[in-house]
Design a protein around this motif. Sequence first.
Motif, mmCIF file in Angstrom:
data_model
loop_
_atom_site.group_PDB
_atom_site.id
_atom_site.type_symbol
_atom_site.label_atom_id
_atom_site.label_comp_id
_atom_site.label_asym_id
_atom_site.label_seq_id
_atom_site.Cartn_x
_atom_site.Cartn_y
_atom_site.Cartn_z
ATOM 1 N N ALA A 87 -3.334 12.962 -3.799
ATOM 2 C CA ALA A 87 -2.765 13.139 -2.448
ATOM 3 C C ALA A 87 -1.299 12.705 -2.421
ATOM 4 O O ALA A 87 -0.858 11.972 -1.524
ATOM 5 N N ASP A 96 0.856 -1.182 0.000
ATOM 6 C CA ASP A 96 0.000 0.000 0.000
ATOM 7 C C ASP A 96 0.895 1.236 0.000
ATOM 8 O O ASP A 96 1.597 1.496 0.978
ATOM 9 N N THR A 148 1.140 2.899 -7.387
ATOM 10 C CA THR A 148 1.725 1.657 -6.891
ATOM 11 C C THR A 148 2.857 1.190 -7.795
ATOM 12 O O THR A 148 3.906 0.733 -7.320
ATOM 13 N N SER A 198 6.618 13.102 -4.637
ATOM 14 C CA SER A 198 5.311 13.633 -5.047
ATOM 15 C C SER A 198 5.420 14.431 -6.335
ATOM 16 O O SER A 198 4.549 14.336 -7.213
ATOM 17 N N ARG A 209 1.541 12.860 0.431
ATOM 18 C CA ARG A 209 1.568 11.847 1.497
ATOM 19 C C ARG A 209 2.628 10.787 1.250
ATOM 20 O O ARG A 209 2.937 9.998 2.136
ATOM 21 N N LEU A 210 3.194 10.770 0.044
ATOM 22 C CA LEU A 210 4.159 9.737 -0.327
ATOM 23 C C LEU A 210 5.612 10.197 -0.208
ATOM 24 O O LEU A 210 6.524 9.429 -0.487
ATOM 25 N N GLY A 237 3.944 5.706 2.763
ATOM 26 C CA GLY A 237 4.150 7.123 2.997
ATOM 27 C C GLY A 237 4.033 7.499 4.457
ATOM 28 O O GLY A 237 4.675 8.445 4.927
ATOM 29 N N ASN A 238 3.224 6.743 5.205
ATOM 30 C CA ASN A 238 3.056 6.996 6.637
ATOM 31 C C ASN A 238 4.080 6.263 7.488
ATOM 32 O O ASN A 238 4.029 6.333 8.717
ATOM 33 N N TYR A 275 0.301 4.363 0.332
ATOM 34 C CA TYR A 275 -0.001 5.370 1.345
ATOM 35 C C TYR A 275 0.416 4.895 2.733
ATOM 36 O O TYR A 275 0.812 5.704 3.587
ATOM 37 N N LYS A 305 -4.481 4.951 -8.246
ATOM 38 C CA LYS A 305 -3.865 4.067 -7.244
ATOM 39 C C LYS A 305 -2.924 3.062 -7.921
ATOM 40 O O LYS A 305 -1.822 2.791 -7.415
#
Length: 265
Positions: free
Chosen positions: A248, A38, A76, A130, A251-252, A43-44, A40, A72
């Motif tokens: 978004a 995933d 990926t 990003s 976030r990556l 990214g977190n 995202y 998405k």
Amino acid sequence: MYQTIIEQQAYATARSGIGGDVFAPRDTRQCLRRLSYDPYAAGNGRQMVPRTFVERLPRDMADIASLAERQKTFITLMLPIVLRANEIMSLQRSMIRAESDPLMLEQAMRQYDACDLEQLDRRFDVVPPSLLLAIAAAATDWGRERTAHDLMALAPDSLASPANLPPSAVQALGGARRSHYRDLLSPMLDVIHGINTYRDGAALRRERSRQRRSRRFDGYRLALLLDGGHLKRSPFVRRVLYAMEGGALTRLDHAKLEAPVAVVH
């Protein structure tokens, strides 16, 4: 650049995945099954991005009707390539700065027009993931365009420059670029090199320097400066900003590749 070293020893075979594994995709389903992460979550910081790279975008990217699903899928597939390209740039920059090898520094200075170390450093700087993803998404409509067997360009000519040529050679050839790519990593390296040597990017360079000092990526702020900071945006830069917002992508910016592996049989 996706190096894997196989070393035969007396009692074993050692396989070192320096770059990672690369494969030619049949379709998006195969890609997603093989990557299986995933972006995202990566990214977190909850997951690492696998060192698994597609040679090209699969043909059926254009058949994904849902924009959200195509976004998405595109992210990926492209995020490992973006991170690998930045990793290569970072390694080259470290090698050039290495004081332990003055010969390497001398050769690099000679190849790149005898520029000072600060300028040379900038040309091998990393770019926020990003921003790279947004440029590629804007150039290809999230992978829907240019997905035939011939590999696509991931940016317009103004934002891509052959990474294997010094700036003087590019300028002498009027902005030459490669006509054919072997895989998606090569055009991504050209995009990074193009941004690093952007002719009209004084504001962009100042912001890059500020972010480098603070060690904080801000791809959206850099995207705003692709037109030199003018309020009137070009159509392409507007698409880059839309892609960054719609996907978004900021976030990556803290996603990281898995560490290289060594497997002994």
